[in-house]
Design a protein around this motif. Structure first.
Motif, PDB file in Angstrom:
ATOM      1  N   THR A  68       9.246   0.034   9.527  1.00 40.77           N
ATOM      2  CA  THR A  68       9.753  -0.274   8.192  1.00 40.77           C
ATOM      3  C   THR A  68       8.836  -1.087   7.290  1.00 40.77           C
ATOM      4  O   THR A  68       8.571  -0.700   6.152  1.00 40.77           O
ATOM      5  CB  THR A  68      11.076  -1.050   8.346  1.00 40.77           C
ATOM      6  OG1 THR A  68      11.908  -0.305   9.227  1.00 40.77           O
ATOM      7  CG2 THR A  68      11.761  -1.229   7.010  1.00 40.77           C
ATOM      8  N   LYS A  69       8.390  -2.233   7.789  1.00 40.47           N
ATOM      9  CA  LYS A  69       7.723  -3.210   6.927  1.00 40.47           C
ATOM     10  C   LYS A  69       6.241  -2.895   6.779  1.00 40.47           C
ATOM     11  O   LYS A  69       5.732  -2.783   5.675  1.00 40.47           O
ATOM     12  CB  LYS A  69       7.874  -4.609   7.542  1.00 40.47           C
ATOM     13  CG  LYS A  69       9.259  -4.915   8.048  1.00 40.47           C
ATOM     14  CD  LYS A  69      10.279  -5.016   6.938  1.00 40.47           C
ATOM     15  CE  LYS A  69      11.632  -5.367   7.521  1.00 40.47           C
ATOM     16  NZ  LYS A  69      12.633  -5.533   6.472  1.00 40.47           N
ATOM     17  N   PHE A  70       5.571  -2.772   7.907  1.00 42.39           N
ATOM     18  CA  PHE A  70       4.113  -2.638   7.866  1.00 42.39           C
ATOM     19  C   PHE A  70       3.699  -1.282   7.312  1.00 42.39           C
ATOM     20  O   PHE A  70       2.690  -1.154   6.632  1.00 42.39           O
ATOM     21  CB  PHE A  70       3.533  -2.849   9.264  1.00 42.39           C
ATOM     22  CG  PHE A  70       2.035  -2.978   9.270  1.00 42.39           C
ATOM     23  CD1 PHE A  70       1.427  -4.153   8.825  1.00 42.39           C
ATOM     24  CD2 PHE A  70       1.225  -1.946   9.714  1.00 42.39           C
ATOM     25  CE1 PHE A  70       0.038  -4.280   8.825  1.00 42.39           C
ATOM     26  CE2 PHE A  70      -0.166  -2.067   9.710  1.00 42.39           C
ATOM     27  CZ  PHE A  70      -0.758  -3.233   9.268  1.00 42.39           C
ATOM     28  N   PHE A  71       4.475  -0.239   7.619  1.00 38.01           N
ATOM     29  CA  PHE A  71       4.120   1.096   7.143  1.00 38.01           C
ATOM     30  C   PHE A  71       4.928   1.507   5.905  1.00 38.01           C
ATOM     31  O   PHE A  71       4.918   2.672   5.513  1.00 38.01           O
ATOM     32  CB  PHE A  71       4.256   2.121   8.274  1.00 38.01           C
ATOM     33  CG  PHE A  71       3.277   1.892   9.395  1.00 38.01           C
ATOM     34  CD1 PHE A  71       1.967   2.324   9.278  1.00 38.01           C
ATOM     35  CD2 PHE A  71       3.657   1.211  10.543  1.00 38.01           C
ATOM     36  CE1 PHE A  71       1.044   2.099  10.308  1.00 38.01           C
ATOM     37  CE2 PHE A  71       2.747   0.974  11.576  1.00 38.01           C
ATOM     38  CZ  PHE A  71       1.440   1.418  11.453  1.00 38.01           C
ATOM     39  N   PHE A  83       0.821  -1.210   0.000  1.00 35.38           N
ATOM     40  CA  PHE A  83       0.000   0.000   0.000  1.00 35.38           C
ATOM     41  C   PHE A  83       0.857   1.264   0.000  1.00 35.38           C
ATOM     42  O   PHE A  83       0.363   2.351  -0.246  1.00 35.38           O
ATOM     43  CB  PHE A  83      -0.959   0.016   1.195  1.00 35.38           C
ATOM     44  CG  PHE A  83      -2.106  -0.941   1.031  1.00 35.38           C
ATOM     45  CD1 PHE A  83      -3.053  -0.735   0.043  1.00 35.38           C
ATOM     46  CD2 PHE A  83      -2.223  -2.057   1.844  1.00 35.38           C
ATOM     47  CE1 PHE A  83      -4.109  -1.625  -0.130  1.00 35.38           C
ATOM     48  CE2 PHE A  83      -3.269  -2.953   1.684  1.00 35.38           C
ATOM     49  CZ  PHE A  83      -4.215  -2.739   0.691  1.00 35.38           C
ATOM     50  N   GLY A  84       2.128   1.108   0.304  1.00 34.65           N
ATOM     51  CA  GLY A  84       3.010   2.277   0.284  1.00 34.65           C
ATOM     52  C   GLY A  84       2.830   3.150   1.513  1.00 34.65           C
ATOM     53  O   GLY A  84       2.069   2.829   2.429  1.00 34.65           O
ATOM     54  N   ASN A  89      10.447   7.770  -2.573  1.00 34.85           N
ATOM     55  CA  ASN A  89      11.663   6.978  -2.395  1.00 34.85           C
ATOM     56  C   ASN A  89      11.772   6.356  -1.012  1.00 34.85           C
ATOM     57  O   ASN A  89      12.556   5.437  -0.799  1.00 34.85           O
ATOM     58  CB  ASN A  89      12.906   7.835  -2.640  1.00 34.85           C
ATOM     59  CG  ASN A  89      13.250   7.868  -4.114  1.00 34.85           C
ATOM     60  OD1 ASN A  89      13.002   6.905  -4.821  1.00 34.85           O
ATOM     61  ND2 ASN A  89      13.805   8.965  -4.561  1.00 34.85           N
ATOM     62  N   LEU A  90      10.990   6.890  -0.073  1.00 34.21           N
ATOM     63  CA  LEU A  90      10.977   6.319   1.278  1.00 34.21           C
ATOM     64  C   LEU A  90      10.546   4.863   1.270  1.00 34.21           C
ATOM     65  O   LEU A  90      10.822   4.118   2.208  1.00 34.21           O
ATOM     66  CB  LEU A  90      10.000   7.073   2.172  1.00 34.21           C
ATOM     67  CG  LEU A  90      10.415   8.431   2.681  1.00 34.21           C
ATOM     68  CD1 LEU A  90       9.321   8.958   3.570  1.00 34.21           C
ATOM     69  CD2 LEU A  90      11.722   8.330   3.452  1.00 34.21           C
ATOM     70  N   GLU A  91       9.849   4.466   0.214  1.00 34.99           N
ATOM     71  CA  GLU A  91       9.366   3.085   0.151  1.00 34.99           C
ATOM     72  C   GLU A  91      10.466   2.091  -0.204  1.00 34.99           C
ATOM     73  O   GLU A  91      10.233   0.895  -0.260  1.00 34.99           O
ATOM     74  CB  GLU A  91       8.206   2.978  -0.858  1.00 34.99           C
ATOM     75  CG  GLU A  91       6.978   3.720  -0.376  1.00 34.99           C
ATOM     76  CD  GLU A  91       5.828   3.710  -1.373  1.00 34.99           C
ATOM     77  OE1 GLU A  91       5.887   2.950  -2.355  1.00 34.99           O
ATOM     78  OE2 GLU A  91       4.882   4.490  -1.184  1.00 34.99           O
TER      79      GLU A  91
END
Lengths: 357, 357
Positions: free
Chosen positions: A209-212, A30-31, B46-48
């Protein structure tokens, strides 16, 4: 260091591979929550100040999210900083790591020059943690390290088992370190987190990091109940390691209940769908997962070779052969949205169910 | 930890003091370069992705800015991470710190359990570094630590002297660590930085924090020429400690030549003006500075008391009494824009040149 992890899209880019679908890093598709971008713009000028060196407001928000007080929380530059601080503060002589798992636990403790032993999960048990077998080993160690849900196996240990394990370890003076970086992807995680045990012997590591979906922001935190130890860990900490943007992310994302709900629904359905679909491939063994990535064992091709072939198709996977206890037949896939998952499934089918490889 | 530094505006806010003019932290008053905000917005997504774990592009840009190669550069979460990494990697048995100076050098080396000796600069010499006297001490140490220009004294050691010092230390096997966090505020700094020496015995620490007004971003870097040592320091480094925003700041701000020029002009004039103005106060001794802050010695009031009185006037200053080698009569002031400097001068005049204190 750079070869321990997945996701080195930069090196591929430098090699001229162009843009790629990154199935090697396990990020929520979802980004970034939209609320966060607006906040960054409106709060931009806060960069001109140092962050609060004590991060009180941030820790209060995280405390609320987890049902603990702000004094139970330490914040850091990604879960990694917290892991390294824990290793430095605990000054262990011997550590047992339940493996295969995330490589940074070993690096963190190696830096402190302690003895490291790996308890290897077995393929014959589909890498499930066998509590009785583990307890029979009767390890004499200062710390046992668990990743829960475990990267790369996707298996989750129930709270009941964690409690039983902890009681056993506590008697021997062995602390329990639990990395819950992926826990929000586990169905009903709020009831299943080790934070609910509120036990002085346990230290829990978390990350956004991962979930959000913000690996670029570098924000993690630790939760502990031993106040003496919490003080020690703060003393080792470098000041201001969480930057203003990371601080903002920590204060806001965890309150975005719409994003959280949406993501929980997606992963619940998609992990089932992807598992079932992948299970139809005859030359791949698929391990059931409770989180947002999935471990696969290849029967007729090496992980390294498949990774290369998939890069040519625009997909980057994680060759999992360098995880302690795995070998060149293992790969790990992220779970993303249906369209991409279907695309990856199709490409895998072409490549591994094709006898002419 | 939180009491070692200036600028804890958060604690004041929690105590209900409201907004305050922060003269305790030494940040360029022009604020964040505008080019950076635009970039953050356009590059937000880019944070993703994880940052490049090797930070190649970023290191190349910093290399260009400093006339060295990217392999000479290591990047970190503020200068602090670099300092702590240096201390861990060098494994010193004994370190000499030229003091009074920034408190984190001592904390960084203390963490490695080495012996720390302070060489104290003398008030009678206006805290100027006396090379001959220092060399006469003939320290047998693994590292000598210098902050140049020095915080809080504002004094700068010429490149010629740094070269002489380094040659002497090198013969004894003593390394030289130089923190140049404030160097861009020194007139003609491009010709005066120790980076120009390109010497394997030297390691230089830099940051964007002060000159580019981004304490919230946490970005620093180190420059070294000993490739074996550079490799060692990378091995100690935690991965991805520079987040995506910090990475962006490092790539762009150093190219903003308009901002750099404007800031150089401002500090050149303003440090002269503020020094001269403060020197008219009869109960304060002012030490000449080559950078963007200024050390003062109070003759008729304690630093702690003056700090409290100024908070009531809406100004936060740095009580400098906890710097090793200073005492309760010292304060440090940032240099900001003319209007604010004048306001601070007026308030100081009211408070310290008023015999009824």
């Amino acid at each position: 260091m750079q070869d321990l992890h997945g996701g080195n899209i930069y090196r591929l880019r430098r090699e001229g591979k162009g843009e790629i679908l990154d199935y090697s890093s396990n990020i929520n598709p979802f980004g970034i929550p939209k609320s966060f971008k607006e906040l960054v713009i409106s709060e931009f000028d806060n960069l001109e100040k140092y962050p609060d060196i004590e991060y009180i407001e941030l820790r209060e928000e995280l405390g609320k999210y987890n049902g603990v007080g702000f004094k139970n929380i330490i914040v850091g530059n990604g879960a990694t900083e917290i892991l390294f601080l824990y290793a430095k503060s605990v000054k262990a002589k011997k550590v047992v790591i339940v493996s295969p798992t995330f490589a940074e636990y070993e690096r963190a403790f190696k830096n402190t020059e302690c003895l490291i032993e790996h308890y290897l999960l077995e393929e014959s048990k589909e890498f499930k943690f066998d509590m009785d077998e583990f307890l029979e080993k009767n390890y004499q160690a200062d710390v046992v390290v668990l990743c829960n849900p475990n990267n790369p196996t996707g298996k989750f240990i129930s709270l009941e088992d964690i409690k039983k394990l902890n009681e056993n370890l506590k008697k021997k003076g062995t602390k329990l370190l639990i990395d819950e970086a992926f826990i929000e992807f586990v169905e009903g995680w709020q009831e299943k987190t080790a934070i609910n045990l509120k036990d002085e012997n346990i230290f829990v590591v978390r990350a956004l990091t991962k979930f959000f979906a913000v690996p670029g922001i570098r924000f993690g935190y630790g939760v502990g109940w031993n106040s003496e130890f919490m003080e020690k860990i703060w003393n080792f900490k470098e000041p201001w390691s969480v930057n203003t943007f990371a601080e903002l992310s920590g204060k806001t994302m965890i309150k975005d209940s719409e994003y959280i709900k949406m993501s929980e629904n997606w992963i619940k359905n998609e992990k089932k769908w992807f598992f079932e679909r992948l299970s139809t491939l005859k030359n791949i063994k698929v391990y059931k997962t409770e989180t947002n990535f999935i471990l696969l064992k290849l029967r007729n091709i090496e992980a390294k070779r498949l990774r290369e072939l998939l890069i040519e198709k625009g997909i980057l996977i994680r060759d999992a052969s360098n995880f302690k206890g795995l070998d060149s037949s293992y790969i790990r896939l992220a779970i993303k949205n249906r369209e991409n998952n279907f695309f990856v499934f199709e490409k895998l089918k072409e490549l591994v169910d094709n006898e002419s490889i």
